[in-house]
Design an enzyme around this catalytic site. Sequence first.
Site, short mmCIF file in Angstrom:
data_model
loop_
_atom_site.label_atom_id
_atom_site.label_comp_id
_atom_site.label_asym_id
_atom_site.label_seq_id
_atom_site.Cartn_x
_atom_site.Cartn_y
_atom_site.Cartn_z
N TYR A 159 10.45 0.73 -6.64
CA TYR A 159 9.21 0.26 -7.26
C TYR A 159 9.37 0.05 -8.76
O TYR A 159 8.64 -0.73 -9.36
CB TYR A 159 8.07 1.27 -7.04
CG TYR A 159 7.61 1.39 -5.62
CD1 TYR A 159 8.31 0.80 -4.59
CD2 TYR A 159 6.46 2.11 -5.31
CE1 TYR A 159 7.90 0.91 -3.29
CE2 TYR A 159 6.03 2.23 -3.99
CZ TYR A 159 6.76 1.63 -2.99
OH TYR A 159 6.34 1.74 -1.70
N ASP B 297 1.62 7.24 5.25
CA ASP B 297 0.61 6.44 5.96
C ASP B 297 0.75 6.67 7.46
O ASP B 297 -0.24 6.78 8.18
CB ASP B 297 0.77 4.94 5.65
CG ASP B 297 -0.15 4.50 4.53
OD1 ASP B 297 -0.50 5.35 3.68
OD2 ASP B 297 -0.52 3.32 4.48
N ASP C 238 14.65 6.80 9.35
CA ASP C 238 14.28 6.21 10.65
C ASP C 238 14.03 7.31 11.68
O ASP C 238 13.12 7.22 12.51
CB ASP C 238 15.34 5.21 11.13
CG ASP C 238 16.76 5.62 10.80
OD1 ASP C 238 16.95 6.51 9.95
OD2 ASP C 238 17.70 5.06 11.38
N LYS D 214 18.30 7.96 3.31
CA LYS D 214 19.03 6.99 4.15
C LYS D 214 20.47 7.02 3.63
O LYS D 214 21.04 6.00 3.22
CB LYS D 214 18.36 5.62 4.00
CG LYS D 214 18.87 4.56 4.93
CD LYS D 214 18.39 4.69 6.35
CE LYS D 214 19.06 3.66 7.23
NZ LYS D 214 18.88 3.93 8.66
N ASP E 159 5.95 6.55 0.75
CA ASP E 159 4.80 5.66 0.87
C ASP E 159 4.54 5.34 2.35
O ASP E 159 3.43 5.46 2.87
CB ASP E 159 5.11 4.38 0.08
CG ASP E 159 3.89 3.50 -0.14
OD1 ASP E 159 2.80 3.87 0.34
OD2 ASP E 159 4.02 2.44 -0.77
#
Length: 357
Positions: free
Chosen positions: A143, A250, A222, A190, A246
């Site tokens: 970001y 959610d 994942d 990751k 993020d």
Amino acid sequence: MAKKHILIVPGDGIGQEVTAVGKKVLDKIAARFNHEFTYDEALIGHVAIEATGDPLPAESLEKMKNSDAVLFGAVGHPKYDNDPSAKVRPEQGLLKMRKELGLYANLRPIKLFDELLGASSIKPEILKGADILFFRELTGDIYFGEKGRKNNGDTAYDVAEYSRYEVQRIGRKAFEAAKTRRKKLVSVDKANVLESSRLWREEIQKLALEYPDIEVEYQFVDATAMILIKEPTRFDVVVTANLFGDILTDEASQIAGSMGMLASASIGDGTGVYEPIHGSAHDITGKGLANPMASVLSAALLLDISFGLKEESEAIISAIDQVLKKGFRTRDIADKTTDPSMILGTDAIGEEILKLL
Ligand code: NAD
């Protein structure tokens, strides 16, 4: 008696509606526990762009820096969502606020109120007992890295970047929190593919040596996405990078039944910012349908983390629990067993919470 100055920053869309309820709850707490809270308001997001041309005007930032805590709503407007070429955007205000206030840790408690077991799309027997505390890094990663276009604009890139220091400071906060909970930490990355994730893992492994009592598990993002749905009770504290956090939080919001039930705290070196995890929800703005409980729970987190007022914070959580036990619901957390007369709008359910306080 605590004397505190709280800045209310409603932002856009339902941010305005839910923050109004959050503020009333803070007022009620001040009266009941004999505290003195003073308030001011500031603009951010689309409303700030309309008024000043700037998604985070200098005046707003100054007010944030000079307050004891910020109760924040949401930013966003359909005008920008459908126009990727817009140069000035509401989210820029949010990202700048996080950077300027040094808010590097975003805490998201995911806890299911028993009454809402039926409101989730996940089976109750899988959900029961789920209680997760996410630590999402907030001021680094893809970001905030270099971004741009090349090859005449036909190729775009965003660079994911982390320094050892950035990983250590959020990692330490997560380990410290795990000490006060069930002493389990999952670090999500990751590292099989990304260099920034390999550095992330190295630093968490170093920290783990300092916390021998904490059981640490390393997961690839994942796998975490899958385990969250399959076995949410496996998690206690989770620490992860900005982008993974993020998305995972959610996803995890479904454990709590609705985005409308989840609060978050963004903390760092200075003023803490407390906000629902949901956005400005244009689809329901102005209809009185927004669930204000995430904002009310944000107010509870504010009292606990920034002011150390634990009893006051617990009084709010207990009031919400009782409202749910009485059968009151907003539309987003109602299910087919809910009596339609018990489905209330934003202000009406706010009044029920206030009554119990
Ligand atoms: P959203 O969170 O606003 O809404 C997602 C869905 O959840 C919608 O159907 C909405 O009606 C529902 N919902 C959200 N909060 C609710 C509540 N309190 N009560 C009942 N239902 C609720 O996400 P979105 O639709 O992807 O984005 C809308 C806008 O919000 C966009 O402009 C986006 O950029 C912005 N956004 C802002 C933030 C933030 O300010 N922190 C976070 C996410 C999205």
